[in-house]
Design an enzyme around this catalytic site. Structure first.
Site, PDB file in Angstrom:
ATOM      1  N   GLU A 169       0.791  -1.240   0.000  1.00  0.00           N
ATOM      2  CA  GLU A 169       0.000   0.000   0.000  1.00  0.00           C
ATOM      3  C   GLU A 169       0.821   1.288   0.000  1.00  0.00           C
ATOM      4  OE1 GLU A 169      -3.370  -2.587   0.238  1.00  0.00           O
ATOM      5  OE2 GLU A 169      -1.446  -2.760   1.218  1.00  0.00           O
ATOM      6  N   TYR A 171       3.448   1.997   1.889  1.00  0.00           N
ATOM      7  CA  TYR A 171       4.070   2.336   3.168  1.00  0.00           C
ATOM      8  C   TYR A 171       5.585   2.078   3.102  1.00  0.00           C
ATOM      9  CZ  TYR A 171      -0.690   2.815   4.964  1.00  0.00           C
ATOM     10  OH  TYR A 171      -1.981   3.224   5.167  1.00  0.00           O
ATOM     11  N   ARG A 219       2.686  -8.910   4.236  1.00  0.00           N
ATOM     12  CA  ARG A 219       1.768  -8.288   3.266  1.00  0.00           C
ATOM     13  C   ARG A 219       2.618  -7.535   2.250  1.00  0.00           C
ATOM     14  NH1 ARG A 219      -3.508  -7.271   2.122  1.00  0.00           N
ATOM     15  NH2 ARG A 219      -4.052  -5.235   1.229  1.00  0.00           N
ATOM     16  N   HIS A 257      -1.955   4.236  -1.800  1.00  0.00           N
ATOM     17  CA  HIS A 257      -2.988   5.215  -1.474  1.00  0.00           C
ATOM     18  C   HIS A 257      -2.978   6.398  -2.436  1.00  0.00           C
ATOM     19  CE1 HIS A 257      -4.366   3.130   2.004  1.00  0.00           C
ATOM     20  NE2 HIS A 257      -3.226   3.231   2.652  1.00  0.00           N
ATOM     21  N   ARG A 293     -12.041  -6.389  -2.950  1.00  0.00           N
ATOM     22  CA  ARG A 293     -13.374  -6.501  -3.550  1.00  0.00           C
ATOM     23  C   ARG A 293     -13.855  -7.950  -3.613  1.00  0.00           C
ATOM     24  NH1 ARG A 293     -17.235  -5.063  -3.919  1.00  0.00           N
ATOM     25  NH2 ARG A 293     -17.948  -4.351  -5.939  1.00  0.00           N
ATOM     26  N   GLN A 344     -17.872   5.163   2.540  1.00  0.00           N
ATOM     27  CA  GLN A 344     -18.347   6.411   3.126  1.00  0.00           C
ATOM     28  C   GLN A 344     -18.143   6.508   4.636  1.00  0.00           C
ATOM     29  OE1 GLN A 344     -22.290   7.679   1.819  1.00  0.00           O
ATOM     30  NE2 GLN A 344     -21.973   6.683  -0.142  1.00  0.00           N
ATOM     31  N   GLN A 416     -34.744   6.088  -1.992  1.00  0.00           N
ATOM     32  CA  GLN A 416     -33.778   6.553  -2.973  1.00  0.00           C
ATOM     33  C   GLN A 416     -32.588   5.603  -3.137  1.00  0.00           C
ATOM     34  OE1 GLN A 416     -33.426  10.705  -3.726  1.00  0.00           O
ATOM     35  NE2 GLN A 416     -34.929  11.236  -2.163  1.00  0.00           N
ATOM     36  N   GLU A 651     -27.729  16.616   0.710  1.00  0.00           N
ATOM     37  CA  GLU A 651     -27.342  15.574  -0.233  1.00  0.00           C
ATOM     38  C   GLU A 651     -27.888  14.238   0.271  1.00  0.00           C
ATOM     39  OE1 GLU A 651     -25.700  15.269  -3.077  1.00  0.00           O
ATOM     40  OE2 GLU A 651     -25.033  17.324  -3.400  1.00  0.00           O
TER      41      GLU A 651
END
Length: 668
Positions: A169, A171, A219, A257, A293, A344, A416, A651
């Site tokens: 990532e 680092y 990792r 990142h 994912r 979020q 919505q 929003e």
């Protein structure tokens, strides 16, 4: 689907895991709250009870200058071990296994958080950090390598079942490996073997410190997604070097990142980067872990059955549902609250200096105080509105034993969310609706569709309390010509009530306008990606020919009085959304004023010059007002609560709506 490979035990060094699902490392930041370490311990213990095969903590800093700040998890002092033991004790009591991640951010560390200048192999400033790092000297490099080793010893003494060395990532270890960030010409930089030396020495030193029997995961970065960075050939060579250095497993990370390629956002297809782990697996003999994912154990089963990796790491799916492994083992897939990769409440919160939570599961971080308790007095409760706020309120109320009736004026639940799930790249919202349908059916909630509730009817039917979750009403701005026939509201477009022309001007440029633009661009595609792949494979048409078969694309303009486009979108996804729209030709016009809407388009003024934005269709997406009339009508007649958009317009905010529903469900 029966999961066989997922629940086949596997060894990582001397550690036997009962299944092949790992909860990947996440910075959640609970430590900085009052009683924070206990919160963190409860958080991990809950995932252990949910049968995660192995939990990896968020990064624990091996040195103060490489951390996330004093309140965060650290492992560079002996006194840090007391807090760490609270975590391992609770996880082990829950019959789980947990590894501590040894972490150094390098040039990603923020001076305003740590109080130290960031350090790096070379003094090159990261685009996501306002502070330029200081170059590490040779003695400091040796000191840092030893800090990883001493951190591993503390982790072992604190009861952790393993450690994971963070070398991905972007680092510090990754910074040494990449020619983009390592410009040294000494023994720690230059050709590949010297750039790889730091990571390999960390691996060797940690192995030497903890002994041969203690499990170590590394990792590593499988693909940096940074121009001119480490090649795949070098990556695979590095993997073999790590195996020779005594690592027990390789966890393959994806991207930095600062990369401009999305890696974990909702727009990224599921399992898009498993192929990277597969390449690593082909060159080493130790277990390899795939990530990014993967949010469904049936998907993980397929990956494992195909031999593409030995384990699967899921991080955010354990935020969305702590019991994902247990539910899947019991074949209760429809009951899983699936991670929708929205970022979020998790990543966006962390990058804003807040603690992590989850849009679809606001219980995260509140496992103790928000534990669902049966209602002292069971009541008949009406929930008016079946958007995300109302659905969550109904679910929690019913789980606590109340008799719940949902009343929804439209003919489908979701509010919505039904708009969001139509947008290309946001199909995961279908999972949220599936979850609520399953839960409400399981809990016996009565759902009345096509039912417009009134104060008189609610009172007459004998409801003891009412939750008003009626959402918002789209706002029409005061612009001359807004009443013309070719001017429509955003909800009419999503509801397919109107036909949209070839040239579109959107009044507003927030999150709704961005979603609309993606939706309208999708409608222009005459060939799906799957068909295009087939046509290319059989050389029926060249790529150019495929493009010629498409109709000319819609021209879309997004208009905003202010300076910024995409407000309301999350920090970690906004750039990708706007980049995608820009690549599809959407023109974003800001810092302007509306003069009037005409039959030919929208007349604006920008820098004292008038300009006509041509438009067959003008779509108004300029905010909303609360639909709270029922709340006011009920006051003084019945105990009433207002939540979601009906309480506070703005929003569209599913995160706040679901949190509101979860809170009100616990207080009635």
């Amino acid at each position: 689907m029966r999961l066989t490979k997922v629940f086949e035990p596997i060894q990582i060094g001397s550690l036997t895991l009962p299944n092949r699902i790992m909860m990947g490392s996440m910075h959640v930041g609970f430590e900085k709250l009052e009683d924070g370490v206990n919160r963190l311990a409860a958080f991990y213990a809950e995932r252990a009870r949910g049968e995660a095969g192995l939990i990896v903590t968020g990064g624990a800093a091996v040195l103060p200058e490489g951390g996330m700040g004093e309140p965060y998890c650290n492992v560079f002092r002996d006194e840090d071990m007391e807090a760490l033991r609270l975590i391992t004790t609770q996880v082990h009591e829950a019959k789980g296994r947990i590894a501590l991640q040894l972490f150094h951010a390098g040039r990603y560390a923020h001076k305003e958080q740590t109080g130290y200048d960031p350090v790096a192999p070379s003094p090159l400033q990261a685009p996501i950090n306002r502070t330029k790092p200081r170059e590490l000297g040779a003695e400091e490099i040796e000191f840092t390598i030893q800090a990883f080793a001493e951190g591993a010893i503390r982790a072992k003494k604190s009861g952790f079942d393993a450690v994971e060395i963070m070398g991905s990532e972007g680092y510090l270890i990754n910074q040494f490996l990449s020619p983009v960030t390592n410009k040294r010409d000494d023994e720690w930089g230059g050709d590949f073997s010297r750039r790889a030396r730091f990571g390999v020495e960390v691996a060797k030193r940690v192995r030497q410190a903890v002994g041969t029997d203690y499990p170590i995961i590394f990792r590593m970065s499988g693909i940096d997604l940074i121009p001119d960075s480490t090649t795949m050939e070098e990556t695979l060579l590095f993997a073999r070097m790590l195996e020779q250095a005594g690592m027990d497993a390789l966890n393959v990370g994806i991207g930095w990142h600062e990369s401009r390629v999305p890696t974990i956002a909702m727009m990224v297809p599921r399992g898009a980067y498993v192929w990277v782990a597969q390449q690593v697996k082909e060159v080493v003999g130790i277990p390899v872990i795939a990530s990014n994912r993967i949010n469904d154990l049936r998907q993980a089963e397929a990956i494992l059955q195909e031999g593409r990796s030995d384990l699967v790491s899921m991080a955010r799916p354990f935020l969305a549902d702590s019991q994902i492994v247990r539910k899947s083992r019991e074949s209760r897939y429809d009951e899983v609250n699936t991670c929708i990769a929205c970022n979020q409440a998790c990543l966006d919160h962390i990058f804003d200096g807040k603690v992590a939570s989850c849009l679809v599961n606001p219980l995260v971080g509140r496992e103790q105080e928000w534990a669902v308790a049966p209602a002292v007095t069971r009541k008949k409760v009406a929930v008016v509105g079946a958007g995300p706020a109302g659905l969550e309120a109904a679910r929690v109320l019913a789980e606590r034993g109340h008799r719940v009736v949902i009343m929804e004026k439209s003919w489908q639940i979701g509010g919505q969310l039904n708009y969001a799930r139509q947008v290309p790249g946001k199909e995961e919202f279908n999972e949220t609706l599936r979850y609520y349908k399953t839960q409400l059916n399981k809990l016996g909630v009565e759902i009345r569709l096509g039912c417009a509730a009134t104060a008189d009817a609610l009172e007459a039917e004998g409801f003891e309390e009412v939750v008003v979750a009626t959402g918002v009403i789209p706002r029409l701005p005061e612009i001359t010509g807004v009443d013309l026939a070719h001017v429509v509201r955003y909800d009419q477009v999503f509801d397919r009530q109107v036909k949209v022309g070839r040239t579109v001007a959107i009044v507003g440029a927030g999150g709704i306008a961005c979603d609309l633009s993606h939706l309208l661009l999708k409608e222009e595609e005459s060939i799906t990606p799957q068909v295009a792949k087939y046509l290319r494979e059989y050389q029926i048409l060249t790529e150019t020919g495929i493009e010629l078969m498409k109709p000319s694309k819609r021209k879309i303009y997004m208009l905003r009085r202010g300076k910024h486009v995409g407000t309301g979108l999350g920090k970690t996804t906004r750039w990708a959304v706007l980049d995608s729209l820009g690549r599809h030709g959407v023109e974003m016009i800001t810092q302007m004023t509306y003069k009037k809407i005409t039959p030919d388009g929208v007349l604006i003024s920008q820098q004292d010059e008038e300009r006509l934005i041509p438009a067959d269709t003008v779509i108004v997406a300029a905010g909303a007002t609360s639909n709270d009339s029922l709340f006011h009508a009920l006051q003084g007649r019945l105990p009433v609560h207002v939540i979601g958009g009906a309480r506070e317009a703005g929003e569209l905010d599913a995160k706040r709506a679901i949190r509101d529903g979860s809170e009100v469900g616990r207080i009635i």
